[in-house]
Write a protein that holds these residues in place. Structure first.
Motif, mmCIF file in Angstrom:
data_model
loop_
_atom_site.group_PDB
_atom_site.id
_atom_site.type_symbol
_atom_site.label_atom_id
_atom_site.label_comp_id
_atom_site.label_asym_id
_atom_site.label_seq_id
_atom_site.Cartn_x
_atom_site.Cartn_y
_atom_site.Cartn_z
ATOM 1 N N SER A 170 2.815 12.730 -1.456
ATOM 2 C CA SER A 170 1.669 13.322 -2.168
ATOM 3 C C SER A 170 1.692 12.925 -3.639
ATOM 4 N N LYS A 171 2.867 12.954 -4.238
ATOM 5 C CA LYS A 171 2.940 12.628 -5.669
ATOM 6 C C LYS A 171 2.808 11.116 -5.888
ATOM 7 N N THR A 172 3.390 10.328 -5.003
ATOM 8 C CA THR A 172 3.326 8.868 -5.165
ATOM 9 C C THR A 172 1.889 8.368 -5.013
ATOM 10 N N PHE A 173 1.233 8.771 -3.914
ATOM 11 C CA PHE A 173 -0.128 8.260 -3.677
ATOM 12 C C PHE A 173 -1.123 8.838 -4.684
ATOM 13 N N ALA A 174 -0.910 10.084 -5.120
ATOM 14 C CA ALA A 174 -1.834 10.670 -6.106
ATOM 15 C C ALA A 174 -1.673 9.959 -7.455
ATOM 16 N N GLU A 175 -0.438 9.699 -7.856
ATOM 17 C CA GLU A 175 -0.260 9.025 -9.157
ATOM 18 C C GLU A 175 -0.809 7.597 -9.098
ATOM 19 N N LYS A 176 -0.552 6.913 -7.977
ATOM 20 C CA LYS A 176 -1.097 5.550 -7.834
ATOM 21 C C LYS A 176 -2.617 5.565 -7.901
ATOM 22 N N ALA A 177 -3.213 6.580 -7.255
ATOM 23 C CA ALA A 177 -4.678 6.680 -7.253
ATOM 24 C C ALA A 177 -5.195 6.881 -8.675
ATOM 25 N N ALA A 178 -4.456 7.641 -9.475
ATOM 26 C CA ALA A 178 -4.897 7.895 -10.853
ATOM 27 C C ALA A 178 -4.868 6.596 -11.674
ATOM 28 N N TRP A 179 -3.773 5.844 -11.569
ATOM 29 C CA TRP A 179 -3.692 4.568 -12.312
ATOM 30 C C TRP A 179 -4.752 3.595 -11.820
ATOM 31 N N ASN A 180 -4.974 3.591 -10.519
ATOM 32 C CA ASN A 180 -5.971 2.706 -9.940
ATOM 33 C C ASN A 180 -7.380 3.064 -10.426
ATOM 34 N N PHE A 181 -7.640 4.362 -10.542
ATOM 35 C CA PHE A 181 -8.947 4.819 -11.016
ATOM 36 C C PHE A 181 -9.202 4.281 -12.427
ATOM 37 N N VAL A 182 -8.207 4.401 -13.283
ATOM 38 C CA VAL A 182 -8.376 3.963 -14.672
ATOM 39 C C VAL A 182 -8.627 2.450 -14.720
ATOM 40 N N GLU A 183 -7.888 1.730 -13.873
ATOM 41 C CA GLU A 183 -8.029 0.271 -13.887
ATOM 42 C C GLU A 183 -9.396 -0.185 -13.359
ATOM 43 N N THR A 184 -9.850 0.445 -12.284
ATOM 44 C CA THR A 184 -11.075 -0.054 -11.666
ATOM 45 C C THR A 184 -12.342 0.587 -12.232
ATOM 46 N N GLU A 185 -12.255 1.854 -12.644
ATOM 47 C CA GLU A 185 -13.466 2.576 -13.092
ATOM 48 C C GLU A 185 -13.693 2.507 -14.593
ATOM 49 N N LYS A 186 -12.656 2.100 -15.317
ATOM 50 C CA LYS A 186 -12.741 1.990 -16.784
ATOM 51 C C LYS A 186 -13.443 3.196 -17.425
ATOM 52 N N PRO A 187 -12.865 4.396 -17.230
ATOM 53 C CA PRO A 187 -13.484 5.594 -17.808
ATOM 54 C C PRO A 187 -13.260 5.649 -19.326
ATOM 55 N N ASN A 188 -13.824 6.672 -19.959
ATOM 56 C CA ASN A 188 -13.663 6.835 -21.414
ATOM 57 C C ASN A 188 -12.286 7.356 -21.800
ATOM 58 N N PHE A 189 -11.511 7.809 -20.796
ATOM 59 C CA PHE A 189 -10.212 8.397 -21.140
ATOM 60 C C PHE A 189 -9.060 7.441 -20.879
#
Ligand code: NAP
Length: 335
Positions: A170-189
């Motif tokens: 749960s922690k591994t896949f959730a953290e990976k998903a968070a880094w992946n989100f930042v890389e692919t979605e390029k949010p303001n944060f």
């Protein structure tokens, strides 16, 4: 200290770690909006913090798309988001439904809500864990020297096999998903993650009735031993909860912390050391607990985990095992 105009949103505000984060944020002058799963839980926190700068929003289910939309739309003053809500258990009826999905889907959805409804948020800190940096076997090995640059390698299917694996997954896949989100979605944060080892230390507010959370209970369990009991096979690496709280705040306040993972690890412990520390500082417990006989095979002291980012960028002067454990036990005993 001057009051800060920043408002911080924290998910899972009832949590052991989150309550310490909130206390430190309020002390520093931040305003805080905490999400909880029910109005009753929110109201009890309002009483605990007793500070007009703390308010709450009810978000019942993490793993629902848009779950945080309304709370975020209501609080356009929020510029920092700390995502700490996640199931912290090794015992679930259904490992996938109760542990993996809320952690992983919850993280993806919350980041999506922030991007879509709170573009003013510039910092997100995700409370990950050391368990995202290795497999269960690696993390329990005192010679494991991975950490801030490594990842657990359990597959999703392997993570469903038992509660322990599910927590790691749960922690591994959730953290990976968070880094992946930042890389692919390029949010303001920008994102940073805090990856603690076992978190010990006193509860933010003593509640004699309340069950301790999983990691604090490891220390509490020592008090259940009888003089003739064998010491449990207990070993691991610890960090005090107040240092974990500090790290979350430094992780968004510090420019150099952006885009980094921070493994928070103070020192290794075993059951013998816990008993030693407790009986040294609370001598009346000496007759009630087993003697801390040396097995000659100790794995205490600084762990080999790679926590270089945390040591160099956050540079927190960690609370010792002795202080952490003594204060926890005194709190449990009501001293
Ligand atoms: P905790 O006291 O059990 O807090 C967990 C928080 O998450 C609570 O606010 C809980 O809400 C919420 N939560 C759990 N499952 C949820 C779900 N399905 N939907 C919505 N909210 C949910 O544990 P903690 O130790 O403070 O943990 C906080 C974070 O630190 C977690 O992300 C955990 O993985 C991480 N962490 C903890 C340790 C440790 O040793 N304690 C070590 C490394 C990382 P309720 O109060 O309503 O249940």
């Amino acid at each position: 200290m001057t009051a800060s105009p920043t408002t911080v949103f924290i998910s899972g505000a009832t949590g052991f770690i989150a309550q310490h984060i909130i206390t430190q944020l309020l002390t520093k002058g931040y305003s805080v909006v905490g999400s909880v799963r029910s109005t009753e839980k929110g109201e009890s926190l309002v009483k605990i913090f007793n500070n007009p700068k703390f308010t709450f929003e009810v978000v019942k289910v993490l793993e629902k798309e848009g779950a945080f939309d309304e709370a975020l739309k209501k609080h356009s003053e929020v510029t920092v988001f700390l995502h700490s809500a996640s199931p912290v258990t090794f015992n679930a009826e259904d490992n996938e439904r109760d542990i993996l999905i809320p952690a992983i889907e919850g993280t993806k959805y919350v980041l999506k809500s922030i991007k879509e409804h709170a573009p003013q948020i510039t910092r997100v800190v995700y409370t990950s864990s050391v368990v995202a940096t290795g497999t269960p076997q690696e993390i329990s090995d005192p010679n494991f020297n991975g950490g801030e640059t490594t990842w657990g390698s359990l597959t999703y299917d392997q993570s469903k096999e038992n509660g322990f694996a599910a927590y790691f997954g749960s922690k591994t896949f959730a953290e990976k998903a968070a880094w992946n989100f930042v890389e692919t979605e390029k949010p303001n944060f920008t994102l940073s993650t805090v990856n603690p080892v076992y978190v010990f230390g006193p509860q933010n507010y003593h509640n004699g009735e309340k069950e301790l959370n999983a990691s604090a209970q490891m220390v509490g369990n020592i008090l259940k031993l009888k003089p003739d009991d064998a010491l449990p096979q207990l070993t691991g690496t610890f960090i005090d909860v107040r240092d974990v709280a500090k790290a979350h705040i430094l992780a968004f306040e510090t420019e150099k912390a952006q885009g980094k993972r921070f493994v928070l690890s103070n020192s290794r412990f075993d059951a013998e050391e816990l008993v030693e520390v407790i009986t040294k500082n609370i001598p009346e417990l000496k007759q009630k607990l087993p003697a801390a006989k040396s097995t000659g095979d100790r794995a205490t002291g600084r762990s080999l985990l790679d926590d270089s980012n945390a040591r160099s960028i956050l540079a927190i002067d960690y609370i010792s095992l002795e202080q952490s454990v003594t204060e926890s036990i005194k709190q449990i005993l009501g001293n």
